[in-house]
Design an enzyme around this catalytic site. Structure first.
Site, mmCIF file in Angstrom:
data_model
loop_
_atom_site.group_PDB
_atom_site.id
_atom_site.type_symbol
_atom_site.label_atom_id
_atom_site.label_comp_id
_atom_site.label_asym_id
_atom_site.label_seq_id
_atom_site.Cartn_x
_atom_site.Cartn_y
_atom_site.Cartn_z
ATOM 1 N N GLU A 48 81.616 117.873 -9.876
ATOM 2 C CA GLU A 48 80.404 118.491 -9.354
ATOM 3 C C GLU A 48 80.756 119.540 -8.292
ATOM 4 O O GLU A 48 81.814 119.450 -7.655
ATOM 5 C CB GLU A 48 79.521 117.410 -8.705
ATOM 6 C CG GLU A 48 79.105 116.282 -9.647
ATOM 7 C CD GLU A 48 77.961 116.659 -10.577
ATOM 8 O OE1 GLU A 48 77.855 117.836 -10.985
ATOM 9 O OE2 GLU A 48 77.165 115.763 -10.905
ATOM 10 N N ASN A 89 74.611 123.131 -13.056
ATOM 11 C CA ASN A 89 75.188 123.426 -11.735
ATOM 12 C C ASN A 89 76.647 123.868 -11.828
ATOM 13 O O ASN A 89 77.328 123.968 -10.820
ATOM 14 C CB ASN A 89 75.056 122.209 -10.808
ATOM 15 C CG ASN A 89 75.830 120.994 -11.322
ATOM 16 O OD1 ASN A 89 76.515 121.070 -12.340
ATOM 17 N ND2 ASN A 89 75.718 119.882 -10.618
ATOM 18 N N ASP A 146 85.078 111.913 -19.474
ATOM 19 C CA ASP A 146 84.433 111.156 -18.391
ATOM 20 C C ASP A 146 83.623 109.979 -18.925
ATOM 21 O O ASP A 146 83.436 109.826 -20.142
ATOM 22 C CB ASP A 146 83.539 112.088 -17.546
ATOM 23 C CG ASP A 146 82.596 112.937 -18.390
ATOM 24 O OD1 ASP A 146 82.458 112.661 -19.603
ATOM 25 O OD2 ASP A 146 81.992 113.866 -17.852
ATOM 26 N N HIS A 189 79.094 122.232 -13.380
ATOM 27 C CA HIS A 189 80.119 121.178 -13.455
ATOM 28 C C HIS A 189 80.819 121.171 -14.810
ATOM 29 O O HIS A 189 80.254 121.598 -15.818
ATOM 30 C CB HIS A 189 79.551 119.795 -13.092
ATOM 31 C CG HIS A 189 78.685 119.147 -14.111
ATOM 32 N ND1 HIS A 189 77.874 118.081 -13.830
ATOM 33 C CD2 HIS A 189 78.501 119.384 -15.436
ATOM 34 C CE1 HIS A 189 77.240 117.701 -14.925
ATOM 35 N NE2 HIS A 189 77.601 118.472 -15.902
HETATM 36 P P1 PGA Z 1 74.552 118.977 -21.926
HETATM 37 O O1 PGA Z 1 75.507 118.602 -20.717
HETATM 38 O O2 PGA Z 1 75.451 119.334 -23.061
HETATM 39 O O3 PGA Z 1 73.763 117.718 -22.205
HETATM 40 O O4 PGA Z 1 73.698 120.117 -21.478
HETATM 41 C C1 PGA Z 1 76.595 119.439 -20.447
HETATM 42 C C2 PGA Z 1 77.278 118.973 -19.189
HETATM 43 O O5 PGA Z 1 76.580 118.457 -18.293
HETATM 44 O O6 PGA Z 1 78.498 119.125 -19.089
#
Ligand code: PGA
Length: 239
Positions: free
Chosen positions: A143, A136, A67, A138
């Site tokens: 999302e 959450n 992404d 995702h």
């Molecule tokens: P993070 O993000 O590794 O910074 O916790 C993970 C994600 O949002 O997929």
């Protein structure tokens, strides 16, 4: 799903790097599906060390990232292109022309997504996809929602994700509110998937993912549809 529970972040990073390294050794011209965020940084450090020690070779490897924020320029130090250069590509013997991240500068983001989906199909499927998981649930920027997208698409970021990512920006207003992301189908097209999670903030999402249901309020639960997924996490994330 297979689970590997580790005592420390260091151990998680080593286990994840070893799995990626095994894929690279089995097929030197493999396609790696890569992720950004703070979770895989330790894994990238290990891969850099292994490359410097001559254990793994990136010269024939292709990478596809999950992404990118939209809109954002690759020179912006918060862009995922910048992150990948800074945390991996600048430190290993990879051909940068074979590293792909969705185009955060595209005039038409929908066209950019269609082009990226076609690219992943053309160079892929990924031999291994590395994932983090949002608080959450995702994966990429898919999302929680009543319906999830199959292919690469433009998406709005939820309040929870904007807040979680604000720590990297000067202020919360600077966090882009949109992103380009592989869809659930794009992610599931990888031959093998590893998903990394550490820290108590991820425990709820990990629990939902492992509950064995397809729950669109936890996009990571869609990984239950894949036959080769390994969850690598620390003890608090698996609580
Ligand atoms: P993070 O993000 O590794 O910074 O916790 C993970 C994600 O949002 O997929």
């Amino acid at each position: 799903m297979k689970t590997i529970v580790c005592k420390t972040y260091e151990e998680m990073s080593t286990r994840a790097a070893e799995i990626v390294a095994d894929v690279m050794k089995a097929n030197p011209s493999c396609v790696l599906g890569l992720a950004t965020g703070s979770t895989p940084v330790g894994m990238y450090k290990k891969l850099i060390d292994m490359n410097r020690a001559g254990e793994i070779d990136f010269s024939a490897v292709t990478t596809v990232n999950l992404d990118e924020y939209y809109p954002i320029s690759p020179e912006n130090d918060q862009s995922y292109r910048y992150f990948m250069n800074d945390n991996l590509f600048n430190h290993v013997n990879i051909d940068k022309t074979k590293t792909f991240v969705p185009d955060g500068t595209a005039a038409d983001p929908h066209e950019a997504c269609a082009a990226y989906e076609a690219l992943v199909k053309r160079v892929g499927p990924a031999d291994i996809q590395v994932l983090g998981i949002g608080q959450n649930g995702h994966i990429g920027f898919n999302e929680p929602d009543s319906a999830l997208e199959v292919e690469t698409h433009v998406t709005g970021l939820t309040e929870s994700t904007i807040k979680a990512n604000a720590r990297f920006f000067a202020s919360i207003e600077d966090v882009p509110t949109q992103a380009l992301t592989m869809g659930i189908g794009t992610i599931l097209s990888a031959k093998k998937i590893i998903i990394l999670a550490n820290g108590a903030a991820k425990a709820e999402a990990v629990k939902k993912m492992l509950a064995g249901k397809l729950d669109t309020s936890c996009p990571a639960s869609m990984l239950n549809l894949h036959s080769d997924v390994t969850v690598i996490c620390d003890e608090v994330a698996m609580d």
